[in-house]
Design an enzyme around this catalytic site. Structure first.
Site, PDB file in Angstrom:
ATOM      1  N   GLY D 146     -22.581  33.446  23.462  1.00 53.43           N
ATOM      2  CA  GLY D 146     -21.345  32.851  22.991  1.00 53.43           C
ATOM      3  C   GLY D 146     -21.609  31.833  21.895  1.00 53.43           C
ATOM      4  O   GLY D 146     -22.724  31.332  21.751  1.00 53.43           O
ATOM      5  N   CYS D 147     -20.575  31.535  21.138  1.00 48.27           N
ATOM      6  CA  CYS D 147     -20.742  30.655  19.985  1.00 48.27           C
ATOM      7  C   CYS D 147     -21.104  29.238  20.411  1.00 48.27           C
ATOM      8  O   CYS D 147     -22.078  28.668  19.910  1.00 48.27           O
ATOM      9  CB  CYS D 147     -19.480  30.666  19.123  1.00 48.27           C
ATOM     10  SG  CYS D 147     -17.944  30.403  20.035  1.00 48.27           S
ATOM     11  N   TYR D 148     -20.315  28.660  21.313  1.00 46.89           N
ATOM     12  CA  TYR D 148     -20.646  27.317  21.793  1.00 46.89           C
ATOM     13  C   TYR D 148     -22.034  27.305  22.434  1.00 46.89           C
ATOM     14  O   TYR D 148     -22.823  26.366  22.255  1.00 46.89           O
ATOM     15  CB  TYR D 148     -19.645  26.863  22.855  1.00 46.89           C
ATOM     16  CG  TYR D 148     -18.315  26.370  22.365  1.00 46.89           C
ATOM     17  CD1 TYR D 148     -18.205  25.284  21.509  1.00 46.89           C
ATOM     18  CD2 TYR D 148     -17.135  26.968  22.807  1.00 46.89           C
ATOM     19  CE1 TYR D 148     -16.964  24.809  21.100  1.00 46.89           C
ATOM     20  CE2 TYR D 148     -15.883  26.491  22.404  1.00 46.89           C
ATOM     21  CZ  TYR D 148     -15.805  25.413  21.555  1.00 46.89           C
ATOM     22  OH  TYR D 148     -14.584  24.947  21.163  1.00 46.89           O
ATOM     23  N   ALA D 149     -22.311  28.342  23.244  1.00 46.11           N
ATOM     24  CA  ALA D 149     -23.580  28.383  23.970  1.00 46.11           C
ATOM     25  C   ALA D 149     -24.754  28.398  22.997  1.00 46.11           C
ATOM     26  O   ALA D 149     -25.769  27.721  23.220  1.00 46.11           O
ATOM     27  CB  ALA D 149     -23.621  29.606  24.877  1.00 46.11           C
ATOM     28  N   THR D 150     -24.621  29.142  21.915  1.00 47.83           N
ATOM     29  CA  THR D 150     -25.695  29.195  20.927  1.00 47.83           C
ATOM     30  C   THR D 150     -26.014  27.802  20.396  1.00 47.83           C
ATOM     31  O   THR D 150     -27.180  27.377  20.359  1.00 47.83           O
ATOM     32  CB  THR D 150     -25.296  30.120  19.759  1.00 47.83           C
ATOM     33  OG1 THR D 150     -25.106  31.442  20.274  1.00 47.83           O
ATOM     34  CG2 THR D 150     -26.344  30.130  18.668  1.00 47.83           C
TER      35      THR D 150
END
Lengths: 343, 343, 343, 343
Positions: D146-150
């Site tokens: 996911g974007c935030y997770a990255t």
């Protein structure tokens, strides 16, 4: 006096609440909607907490007429036509913000709105509510003008009445913020489609075209058509119109500004800008002002008018309150002379 | 081939770095600037970390001509005029992005730019670099067109060459994002002045007016003047032009679209939209495309053209690379056929 | 009563004009500025045409004290310190919107503002003007709080006073619109730097840090430090604070909301949101409200507070008017209970 | 090599088209979607005219596996789970951009996504595709992060692996542009709700919470929970994370920057900023970079990490291409080292 607002969950209805809350002679007696009945308006729109906490009621015309002195219809075109009938029949003071009672020529509404029109005798009872042109009116049923139409007509009135421009030369290039497109979510109103973008819409098909033309023709019957283009810019509130018209005779920018300054001397809400100054959106947002700047190009013999207004105020709710003031014999600007919210 | 970029700290210079970094036949040999010499470009502009980490050098024409094969001047108008001289005198391949070598009539530059012009013989050596109209050119000194001018001329070329419109009827209503106004901070470029706002500027005074007119007159000598209005909208990149012109004879939108489709059939960067479709800014941002939509209103006999392009690409650095391709005999679209950055 | 505003060309000064124009008990007697003297305010800021057309005057304290009953200083930090002296010496009612009289510890101002402080005895005369905490004050010299500080303190007051959180656990993540950064053009306030962007600034160095800490320590002396981060988002008006603090003992969101609702029951301008609802900027813009939402995460034992306010109203001019009301014995909300300008 | 993209009408699918069009080793063989079958992608998304004009096809796994070498699933969570099965069963190279194969603990997906999970054995076959941590992987089925997770994981990896921070102290304050919320129109994605606003959403409920925690726990099993807050800012592309964590032992900002610089020395896409410099969104938009700035506050003993990335590139399609490169043995940065699109 007590008023009711029908259609209170759209942007114009909300703006009526904001403006009427500050009006010294008006009490908002009740809010009505087809959806969201029995909800507090401030639960749906938290900005109204502590400001207006009325419960939304059903639309019962008899009760409304019993309990209030005037009703605003802030409902969409096509909806107002039906909702207005009981009030019209009872000759009850009514200000409608939709396009349903503006077009007086049979067939015109159907052509431009693509829907069935209100009964023609109802339409003919409504007075077109361009505030600045409504001296001494006794009307108690007002068709409040469209936002683009308000700007275009206030900008063109002095020139057209004075027959200074060629009747086939009027081009109106309109730009609007997104609140003008209403609150219904769609691909074109999605933030990702809007931010950083500009789009042209309803090319040669905007429903304010016949509204503008109808009024211009009352001022000068020689005007047969206008070019009107509409586009969306990434702002929330505000309309900017750039209007072009070819002059019959050479003139100066000074004479042009003088003509407009004289014409609007007594009008609180039209602010004619000095020579070489053109209004922007920020100087009108949140207010009932319509600002006009003027230019003349002797090479092309074209006048350029730049007009800005807040589509939700002078283009909708503010002009509706102005029309209430006229209808009730209050000073035209009562409750409306507030500074724009700048910056 | 090796190129140098002079004037690398402005938006056009940075965009040249972005585009040339992806060009398969070009190496950016050196960056030059009057300010920020001896700084790494990526220290000033951190987006370039790992992409381009060249040190900014002083502007030494002899060295540049020794070490590279072509020079871009991405310097402001008034600055290019002087900086270009040694390269012009040496007949060294030069692409100038400023307005300094575009206006061929004596006195025109002084009138519209309010500065002293470059020597007239230098100006006359420069070829006006509207990519799509430069077949078989051998020129090695290019005056890269202005952003508004590129859109206006690509939009009007087919109509004007075919003499289908009245020569005194052209009105260009231009809207630009803020990167078009340059990077110098000012009240008008302050975010608080820009966000949520739209402003008209340089009314009847924009310096692209004579540039557009000069080229139109080469295509049709009967055109004596154009009306050109410019405004700023709250976006970073992109220009949208709405252009009006009165036809000589009735036509259909289908015929209009067919005319344009034929005219631009071989041109990779001009994308003519189907009937009823109008381009927006998002479909061109980050790319070298110029998109054109067409409408006709039989009531007003006006054609409306809607044109969008990215002012930093097709309106500046991208067209400059296109001109490099033409100059060097590469395919016109080499290194430039990238998808716009959508959304 | 008659008031003077000194420092009328900045955003806070303009907002004072907007708000005081609507105040039923106040007349704006005169406007003063170091720049732009002898210009009509409406010539510089056209949004004020027909609203406020006063001429800007020089700053002559003796005349101001003779002609008015209270003076607002809406001048920048570092300027107020000097301008305020004659009014302080005369014990003249004064509300200062700058940071010059807020920090009571010697050396603190110099450290955080990087300038020389006002005389310490002047500073000690000023009462810190956090409206909701000023019951029964007789002060006539008010240091109006900073925008971030107002939101942080109103959000933390109930928790800190009740000693419910660990004193070393407070983290304040602040986001501000651009009007908070003032009107001076710079690279960081350039629209191209701001639109489509978010930037962190003054990391661990924002001058509201000691202002917040000083007040928190008055409520709970165990608090030794706070973490305060500030960033800019592409909006014009509004601050959103996300505040984290670790609880001493488990609790429920219901209990948390109940605590805040009770604490602010009598306070017109603090609107505590229901469980699961978090305020946004639009619900406060243009108004004096400070809205607070509350969450609790039992996994991390952290309370999250979300607070929004309009930096120019509750964060500056609105709270200054609130302080005028308190000083003059008017109802605290007089002239300030207007609906936010939504949308 | 030839690839197919399934789910091509969303933002991630479109971004895959943009990036893969520029990849020197990849041909986009076919586009697939559940909606819009038999339409040209460039008719739906005109920005792709002349760039990619493929017809959208039905999703027939057998044909896709016959005609291509790898498939991207750019479909929403809940949809990928089903669509992926035939490819998983056939052990066909697959990169899935949804959240359906990331959470390895049974019950976790159901809790956070509120839907039925994919079969657990399928989930366990997928390798979590955080590019920078995937040295020497042989996996041919990737769950793209996911974007935030990255952003959160790349920011925290060095600190967490080195066990320098207190395991219960991690707070992630995330801000995202609107493209992160997908293309479905809703009240919260309406431009009028977004422009000039900031909103907090999914308080303590964002589905990337367990994804981040799962990976952090692999690096340090003592981390039991994280605080993760998400909000929307009025930009189209980009995520900015402000991350707080309490240190075990005092350190300096210089040491912190040195730690990160060393850790990411070989990684092309993570750009560690110098001491005192914090990344903004503009420096990563349109690119696969993840930029990290670092601060330390000795008063609070907190490290503040500021991380920016483009949610559609490094947060989705770009990282997917990076994972393709790893899977195929290409250089990790092939086709991805392009300058951000600045400004």
């Amino acid at each position: 006096m007590k008023v009711a607002i029908i259609g209170v969950t759209g942007y114009s209805g909300l703006e009526l609440i904001r403006l009427l809350s500050q009006h010294p002679e008006v009490i908002i007696q009740s809010l009505h909607s087809q959806s969201m009945v029995h909800h507090k308006i401030s639960d749906i729109y938290p900005h109204l907490q502590n400001c207006c906490e009325l419960m939304i009621k059903e639309i019962e015309p008899a009760t409304i007429m019993e309990e209030t002195d005037l009703v605003f219809l802030a409902t969409p075109s096509g909806v107002s036509a039906t909702l207005a009938q009981p009030f019209i029949e009872a000759d009850f003071p009514l200000i409608d913000l939709s396009g349903d009672f503006r077009l007086k020529t049979e067939g015109s509404y159907e052509k431009w709105y693509g829907k069935e029109a209100a009964p023609i005798d109802s339409i003919l009872k409504a007075e077109y509510g361009l505030g600045e042109e409504r001296q001494n009116s006794q009307a108690n049923f007002i068709a409040n003008p469209g936002c683009y139409a308000t700007g275009a007509l206030l900008s063109l009135a002095p020139l057209v009445k004075a027959k200074m421009i060629q009747p086939d030369s009027i081009i109106i290039d309109g730009k609007s913020g997104l609140s003008g497109a209403g609150k219904v979510p769609s691909t074109s109103s999605h933030a990702v489609s809007v931010m950083g973008n500009m789009t042209v819409y309803k090319m040669n098909q905007h429903q304010h075209t016949p509204e503008i033309l109808q009024q211009l023709q009352q001022w000068n019957a020689n005007i047969e058509a206008i070019q009107f283009t509409t586009s969306l810019i990434p702002v929330t509130r505000g309309i900017l119109l750039t209007i072009y018209a070819k002059v019959n005779e050479e003139l100066t920018e000074e004479a042009l500004v003088e003509l407009y300054t004289s014409y609007y001397r007594e009008k609180a809400f039209v602010r004619v800008q000095p020579v070489g100054v053109y209004p922007d959106l920020k100087q009108v947002q949140g207010s009932n002002y319509c600002d006009i700047g003027l230019a003349y190009n002797s090479e092309t013999r074209l006048i350029t008018l730049v007009c800005t207004l807040d589509n939700l105020v002078k283009g909708a709710a503010g002009q509706a309150v102005q029309n209430l003031n006229i209808m009730c014999g209050f000073p035209e600007e009562l409750g409306l002379i507030n500074s724009p919210v700048f910056p």
